[in-house]
Scaffold this active site. Structure first.
Site, short mmCIF file in Angstrom:
data_model
loop_
_atom_site.label_atom_id
_atom_site.label_comp_id
_atom_site.label_asym_id
_atom_site.label_seq_id
_atom_site.Cartn_x
_atom_site.Cartn_y
_atom_site.Cartn_z
N HIS A 1 54.94 -29.38 5.53
CA HIS A 1 55.75 -29.48 4.31
C HIS A 1 56.68 -30.66 4.53
CE1 HIS A 1 54.64 -25.33 2.95
NE2 HIS A 1 54.39 -25.23 4.24
N HIS B 1 48.82 -20.91 0.52
CA HIS B 1 49.32 -20.04 1.59
C HIS B 1 48.90 -18.60 1.28
CE1 HIS B 1 51.84 -23.46 2.51
NE2 HIS B 1 52.50 -22.83 3.45
N GLU C 1 49.67 -15.12 5.62
CA GLU C 1 50.76 -15.34 6.59
C GLU C 1 51.50 -14.00 6.72
OE1 GLU C 1 53.79 -18.04 5.14
OE2 GLU C 1 54.55 -18.50 7.15
N HIS D 1 48.50 -29.17 7.59
CA HIS D 1 49.46 -28.24 6.97
C HIS D 1 50.87 -28.54 7.44
CE1 HIS D 1 50.27 -24.02 5.29
NE2 HIS D 1 51.43 -24.42 5.78
N ASP E 1 56.48 -26.67 9.66
CA ASP E 1 57.82 -27.27 9.46
C ASP E 1 58.43 -27.49 10.85
OD1 ASP E 1 57.96 -26.52 6.44
OD2 ASP E 1 57.57 -24.61 7.44
N1 ADE Z 1 57.37 -23.35 2.87
C1 ADE Z 1 57.66 -24.00 4.00
N2 ADE Z 1 57.15 -23.35 5.07
C2 ADE Z 1 56.52 -22.25 4.59
C3 ADE Z 1 55.81 -21.17 5.17
N3 ADE Z 1 55.61 -21.07 6.49
N4 ADE Z 1 55.32 -20.22 4.36
C4 ADE Z 1 55.50 -20.29 3.04
N5 ADE Z 1 56.17 -21.29 2.45
C5 ADE Z 1 56.68 -22.26 3.20
ZN ZN Z 2 53.30 -23.78 5.19
#
Ligand code: ADE
Ligand code: ZN
Length: 329
Positions: A14, A192, A195, A12, A274
């Site tokens: 991006h 996703h 979260e 996971h 990220d």
């Molecule tokens: N895009 C990049 N990081 C993200 C995250 N943690 N949650 C949702 N979208 C994302």
């Molecule tokens: Zn993500």
């Protein structure tokens, strides 16, 4: 224990979210774009909360304007990720940021990413696969071209379809058209959920979108029946603890439910999401899991075996990566 040298798998990330701030600043300077307000005084990305994070993320993406930019980004990201022992990585890539959802443009961006991934595999020993991603807060209509791009380019490199972005934008069923299109093309699915949205969003995502994996999924911890369903369906959670801590989806490392999820029998994996945004790396994630929960080499081995089994790659790739996880003789 050297956490850095442990061979790792992360499912996971991006791609744009892996861009170091210095890389984005360099592109901005080349293109004479003023995005100075997205950086703090130390040069890192600056954001107040999740919604602001998404705005800063999209502002950073405005500097990525060509296939060549994505070729350079992919190389830079893979060099850095491989330095943390990652031998296999899956990354979310969005046609929205690669030609605005146009299929012909997407194919050019994709070719540039594949060129970089091949070169990085030879140079740094890391294998990359891409998951085409719809951006949820752009709305259900905008996710359809993304799914079309996924369906048309499913193959050796593009191995899945998913959805990221603002989780509270609509219900999962609003996006079922895109997920159905990707599923019918044979792509494995992730999304996703949980979260921010809690167990209801995870449950609806599983029920309405038919995913094999859930991005984050940590909200499931509050519903025992849902955990049983996740276990029974062998759904894998792509857990990103450092991301959750920095974005305040959890109260802190001590409060993170990853151990409770794992001990309940859920298949969990560990990723960075990220990394430069959250001041993390895979090495740092492992260090914090060791420091907070006492995770040892056996725990990390188990996590990586779970991740490899859940990877969206083909079986030849899985077998090749499995050899990389074996301890050196
Ligand atoms: N895009 C990049 N990081 C993200 C995250 N943690 N949650 C949702 N979208 C994302
Ligand atoms: Zn993500």
């Amino acid at each position: 224990m050297s956490f850095q040298s442990i061979p790792k798998i992360e499912l996971h990330t991006h791609l744009e979210g892996c861009a170091p701030p210095s890389f984005i600043r360099g592109l901005a300077a080349e293109k004479k774009l003023d995005i100075s307000k997205i950086f703090d005084r130390n040069g890192g990305y600056a954001f107040r909360d999740f919604d602001h994070f998404l705005q800063v993320y999209e502002a950073a993406c405005t500097t990525l304007q060509s296939p060549e930019d994505f070729r350079r980004l992919t190389m830079a990201v893979l060099e850095e990720t491989a330095a943390h022992g990652v031998v296999y990585m899956e990354t979310f890539v969005s046609p929205d940021f690669c030609g605005g959802g146009d299929l012909a443009a997407w194919k050019e961006y994709l070719a540039a990413m594949v060129e970089a991934a091949d070169e990085a595999e030879a140079k740094f020993g890391i294998t990359l696969r891409g998951i085409v991603t719809g951006i949820r807060h752009f709305g259900p209509e905008a996710c359809k071209p993304a799914a079309k791009c996924a369906a048309e380019t499913f193959g050796d490199f593009i191995t899945g379809y998913g959805m990221a972005g603002g989780e509270m934008a609509g219900r999962p069923s609003d996006y079922s058209y895109s997920f159905d299109m990707a599923r019918e093309a044979g792509l494995p699915l992730t999304c996703h959920a949980g979260e921010w949205g809690g167990p209801t969003m995870v449950a609806e995502t599983i029920r309405d979108l038919g995913v094999a994996r859930v991005g984050h999924g940590i909200g499931a911890i509050d519903d025992r029946a849902l955990l049983d369903e996740i276990i029974e369906k062998e759904i894998v959670l792509e857990v990103c603890p450092g991301s959750n801590v920095v974005l305040k989806a959890v109260g802190g490392w001590d409060a993170h439910p990853i151990v409770k999820l794992r001990d309940a029998g859920v298949k969990v994996t560990v990723s960075t999401d990220d990394p430069p945004f959250f001041h993390t790396t895979m090495t740092a994630e492992y260090e914090m899991l060791h420091r907070t929960f006492g995770w040892s080499e056996d725990d990390f081995r188990a996590i990586n075996e779970t991740a490899l089994a859940a990877a969206f790659c083909d079986e030849d790739t899985r077998a090749r990566v499995a050899k990389r996880l074996e301890p050196a003789q």
